[in-house]
Design an enzyme around this catalytic site. Structure first.
Site: not given
Length: 290
Positions: A48, A185
């Site tokens: 991320s 993610d």
């Protein structure tokens, strides 16, 4: 590998950079403190926001440039800032895309996948078509395939595409379609990528801990799913990361009491990452310098 300040050889070591939205900006401070101490990791893995910062570092983007652009997020007087070059303007726009407000409409807004991915276009302006296997240092990041439920680890291929996939937080950014996968993610399953660093043939892993203390959640906050969904995510991520962080050779807390999407004071977040790393330099040197 030589430490230019001490003249001594270093053991091979790497950084595992966690996800965490705005808290991930602390990784800039971590990298600044290490650079000032003459310590250069042999590899970086991130997820991320950690993938974004780590990927830029591995691609050779100057830390000063990343820092200046991130700092602009909290500036109420951006017009008074010096004129930025083309890559700088695109990096600023990228961080602004990541900067999410608290309103429901902003969170649910789509990037416009059908007409082209704005975030990936900005990433392309910054890192071009560089491939992960050709970066200045070994790098890895991860994502999750919604269709299969499996983690996907990127150690090759287009850097911009891998970064875009790793930061595709649900309800904020559109998933990334890649081959037959639908990627989101990577922090959802693997927010502290210690083993991704070791897979890059680096035996020593240092992991700055950017988790926010869980604290107590008010009962009134559980009245609606929209309010307590972030709380559920926080609990899951915290416990998951705690297990993963135990595999690091050194982990140290940065102590950030910052919401995931609170980009209002990036300079403070960066400064806290830098100070926490400076406070742990003795332990870091003990690990990486024989």
């Amino acid at each position: 590998m030589k430490n230019p300040k001490s003249g001594r050889s270093q053991r091979r070591w790497g950084l595992a950079l966690m996800g965490g939205g705005a808290r991930g900006l602390a990784h800039l401070g971590v990298l600044e403190a290490l650079a000032a101490a003459g310590l250069t990791p042999d590899a970086i893995a991130g997820t991320s926001m950690g993938a974004l910062i780590g990927g830029f570092r591995a691609a050779g983007v100057p830390l000063e440039e990343i820092r200046d652009l991130a700092a602009e997020l909290g500036s109420p007087r951006r017009s008074e800032k010096p004129r930025l070059g083309r890559r700088s303007r695109n990096m600023t726009a990228l961080f602004q895309q990541v900067m999410i407000g608290t309103s429901r409409d902003r969170i649910l807004k789509k990037i416009g996948f059908e007409r082209g991915d704005r975030v990936e276009s900005l990433l392309k302006e910054i890192v071009g078509d560089r491939r992960i296997e050709d970066l200045d240092m070994p790098f890895a990041c991860n994502a999750v395939d919604v269709l299969s439920g499996r983690e996907v680890v990127f150690t090759g291929g287009l850097l911009r595409r891998a970064l875009r996939a790793s930061m595709a937080y649900p309800l904020v950014f559109e998933p990334v379609r890649w081959d037959k996968m639908l990627l989101i993610d990577g922090g959802l399953v693997h927010s502290a990528p210690i083993d991704l660093v070791r897979a890059l043939n680096v035996p020593i892993v240092i992991a700055p801990d950017i988790r926010r203390p869980i604290g107590r959640f008010p009962a009134s906050g559980a009245a609606h799913a929209f309010k307590y969904f972030p709380r559920i995510s926080q609990i899951v991520f915290a416990h998951q990361a705690e297990v993963q962080l135990q595999a690091a050779d050194l982990r140290y807390p940065i102590g950030l009491d910052v919401e995931m999407f609170d980009f209002s004071d990036p300079e403070s977040i960066i400064a806290q990452g830098r100070k926490a790393t400076e406070d742990n330099l003795e332990d870091i040197r003990a690990l990486v310098e024989p």
